[in-house]
Design an enzyme around this catalytic site. Structure first.
Site, PDB file in Angstrom:
ATOM      1  N   SER A   1       0.840  -1.199   0.000  1.00 12.13           N
ATOM      2  CA  SER A   1       0.000   0.000   0.000  1.00 12.13           C
ATOM      3  C   SER A   1       0.870   1.242   0.000  1.00 12.13           C
ATOM      4  CB  SER A   1      -0.890   0.020   1.238  1.00 12.13           C
ATOM      5  OG  SER A   1      -1.517   1.281   1.357  1.00 12.13           O
TER       6      SER A   1
ATOM      7  N   TYR B   1      -0.938   0.028  10.504  1.00 14.79           N
ATOM      8  CA  TYR B   1      -1.193  -0.578   9.198  1.00 14.79           C
ATOM      9  C   TYR B   1      -0.066  -0.219   8.235  1.00 14.79           C
ATOM     10  CZ  TYR B   1      -3.594  -1.059   4.630  1.00 14.79           C
ATOM     11  OH  TYR B   1      -3.937  -1.370   3.340  1.00 14.79           O
TER      12      TYR B   1
END
Lengths: 258, 433
Positions: A150, A163
């Site tokens: 990501s 995250y």
């Protein structure tokens, strides 16, 4: 002349090969599965509660005429990974991980179980699984490994840095893996999606021009794999956005809310 | 909240939309919202799929099974008819019943119990439905067919989404040997000739007429009747087609009496007199307008409405004469006017077709339109006809009730299952369904 026949033969073989997609219930994974099925590949779709994929699998089987198997896989049950892979009768040509857990940053800050789950799902579990794949592909001297990381891993921000940290670790892992497997002819792709309109981001107010669809991500992944790209941002503009963000000096960045 | 529209761009509604792809989430949703209606691809013309809350069923579009022996396709309700054709035509199968656009969902096709150019042979869409699964207000999913939960089946086919959410269905396809249609075009000079031509070509599986609704006196009712059937040449390969697009809304003055008159004269004039033959692709034959994206924009931002009615056969000639006269005198032209002879009525409570002639007319929304349509309503009702709900945005409760004598059975069933408290559209509230 002979070499071109040889090449066609290989192309034909690869089209009937299996692609293994883990975390297959996500919207991106489904779009990727459909893309590869359209291109003539067979599919292993692995996820927890894989029976939820039955309807999706029948749709692909009927419309695109390929073979699809839905397989149970718990990415957090590390000891099961080797058994899972050994049980695959026909080994896949490539493996794509769409495993991901966005989680709740605030909760993670106060509850280590949540932090641990974010790290284990987005990093440790995938590493456990990819180590097994890498060993086999290295020996076979063929195949590709694709991890969906990501843009959140490119720089830590207060809104989702647990995250983000796990995704950064995954990106670093994939970079090292690429380096290791280069000589064996095994290609490793790191995919860094920006905003994507999926179940995971439903309800978030995402800027339209910067938000891709799962289909766009799937097309980008397929193209990147075919053209042996190493790191791909999707949609493309995120490469430049993240470049700019990485260049903000830390003394400035720490004061910002982005 | 987002602007939710139907194909006619009238009315426009700020609705809160929920998109569902999983049945479990759909069930949970029913506990959260009241007064909701299913929304497919937004191709019904009026307010039948509009409400403050709509459930978008399009993502639920998986193919669940295809039995190639029987031609039986099990499919989720959000799939488009175009998805089916893309899959089925190369394999030699076609929809038994298809409307004039393939850009509608299976759920929408059932809820409107749509019909096509072959109604006089194959009936409505529901006649190709072997089974459908319906989510009731109670959260229970029941399967309905001609033999199981028959009352729910008859209410749901043609029930405009007012009985629950159609989740999936099994539909029969028909075998074809070609993607081409052998078509005959019959040019007629007036309404009498048009009727005679329909009767003469009754044994052709597909038939429809474009009618010049602005022609007056001796030329009133002049038409181009197109009839045909699938060819036999074994050509089934997929041929991709270029699409046109209408990139913006036309200013509303573009369509006026003069431009429609010119178009009609040109369209009628370019066809040879008498009978001519053509061979056309199924897309050209069934879905001519699907090749132009956003064609509804030619009617301008205010939108348009399609007025479609049907009259019993014995009153059709008289009734159509009176209606065409009224339209021609009003000067409000419709450049897509479609006439068709229908077969027998089915047993569904709110399905539109009865045996007789139906006329569909597109009108842009403008001053003076609704009084004209009220006038037409009166003629339709006097002649024992009815209005098609899938096209409607304005008909009165009284006109609706006179046209659909089985409405009380439908209302009773709605109350029995508490459907009236959960599933409503702007249309159903207007008509007291």
């Amino acid at each position: 002349m002979k070499s071109s026949t040889q090449y066609n033969q290989n192309a034909l073989e690869s089209k009937n090969s299996y692609i293994l997609i883990i975390g297959a219930k996500s919207d991106i994974a489904k779009a990727v599965a459909r893309k590869y099925a359209e291109e003539g590949f067979n599919l292993y779709l692995a996820a927890r509660n894989a029976s939820a994929l039955d309807e999706f699998a029948s749709d692909i089987k009927i419309r695109l005429g390929c073979k699809v198997a839905c397989l149970e896989l718990d990415i957090l049950d590390y000891t099961s990974h080797q058994i899972f892979y050994d049980n695959l009768k026909e080994k896949p040509l490539g493996v794509i991980s769409a495993v991901g857990y966005l989680g709740d940053q605030e909760k993670a800050e106060n509850d280590f179980a949540e932090t641990s789950k974010q790290i284990a799902t987005n990093f440790t579990g995938i590493v456990s699984f990819f180590n097994i794949i890498a060993a086999d592909f290295e020996e076979r001297k063929s195949g590709f490994i694709c991890g969906i990381s990501s843009v959140a891993g490119d720089r830590g921000r207060k809104s989702n840095f647990i995250y983000g940290a796990a995704k950064a670790a995954l990106s670093t892992y994939l970079s090292g893996l690429r380096n290791r497997l280069y000589e064996s002819g095994v290609h490793v792709i790191t995919v860094k999606p920006g905003f994507v309109a999926t179940k995971m981001t439903e309800g978030l107010d995402l800027p339209k021009k910067l938000t891709g669809t799962p289909q766009q991500v799937a097309n980008d992944i397929y193209k990147a794999q075919k053209n042996k790209k190493n790191v791909v941002y999707t949609i493309w503009i995120w490469r430049w956005i993240m470049l700019a963000i990485r260049y903000i000096p830390e003394w400035q960045f720490k004061k910002m809310s982005i | 909240m987002s602007n939710t529209k139907s194909w006619g761009n009238y009315p426009k509604v700020a609705a809160s939309r929920v998109t569902i792809s999983e049945t479990e989430r759909l069930k949970a949703l029913l506990n959260e919202v009241d007064d909701v209606i299913s929304y497919g691809n937004g191709r019904s013309y009026g307010d039948s799929a509009l409400n403050d809350n709509v459930v978008c069923i399009k993502p639920k579009n998986y193919f669940l099974n295809f039995d190639e022996e029987k031609g039986l396709l099990h499919i989720q309700a959000g799939a488009l008819l175009s998805d089916i054709l893309e899959f089925s035509v190369p394999r030699g199968w076609f929809l038994k019943v298809s409307p004039g656009t393939k850009l509608i969902t299976v759920g929408g096709a059932i809820a409107s119990d749509i019909h096509g150019k072959n109604h006089h042979v194959e009936g409505c869409f529901s006649e190709s439905v072997a089974m459908l699964s319906l989510l009731l207000p109670s959260g229970e999913i029941v399967s309905c067919s001609n033999t199981e939960n028959v009352d729910l089946f008859r209410a749901t086919c043609g029930g405009m989404g007012l009985t629950g959410v159609i989740v999936d269905a099994k539909i029969y396809l028909k075998k074809i040997r070609s993607r081409y249609i052998d078509q005959k075009t019959i040019k007629t000079k007036n309404l009498k000739e048009t009727f005679e031509a329909f009767e003469k070509y009754k044994d052709q599986p597909y038939s429809v007429a474009w009618i010049d609704c602005l022609a007056k006196k001796g030329r009133m009712g002049r038409s181009l009747l197109m009839v045909g059937d699938f060819s036999d040449d074994g050509q089934l390969d997929f041929v991709p087609k270029k699409k046109l697009n209408i990139p913006f809304y036309f200013p509303s003055f573009v369509l006026n009496t003069l431009s429609v008159k010119l178009f009609n004269a040109f369209y009628y004039g370019k066809v040879k007199a008498g009978v001519s033959e053509q061979r056309v692709d199924f897309d050209t034959f069934f879905y001519p307008l699907d090749s132009i994206n956003n064609w509804n924009r030619i009617y301008g931002k205010n939108g348009f409405t399609q007025y479609q009615f049907i009259l019993p056969k014995k009153n059709s000639f008289e009734g159509l004469e009176e209606i065409l006269k009224t339209i021609a005198n009003s000067g409000k032209g419709s450049f897509l006017s479609v006439l068709k002879l229908y077969g027998k009525e089915n047993e569904n409570y709110l399905s539109f077709p009865i045996e007789g002639y139906s006329l569909a007319l597109d009108f842009k929304i403008e001053k003076g339109l609704f009084p004209l349509l009220d006038q037409l309503d009166e003629i339709v009702i006097n002649k024992g006809g009815r209005i098609y709900l899938a096209k409607d945005a304005r008909v009165s409760k009284a006109t609706f009730e006179k046209g659909y004598p089985r409405i009380e059975v439908f209302r009773k069933l709605r109350r029995k299952y508490n459907m009236h408290e959960k599933f409503n559209s702007i249309q159903s509230k207007r008509l007291g369904i």
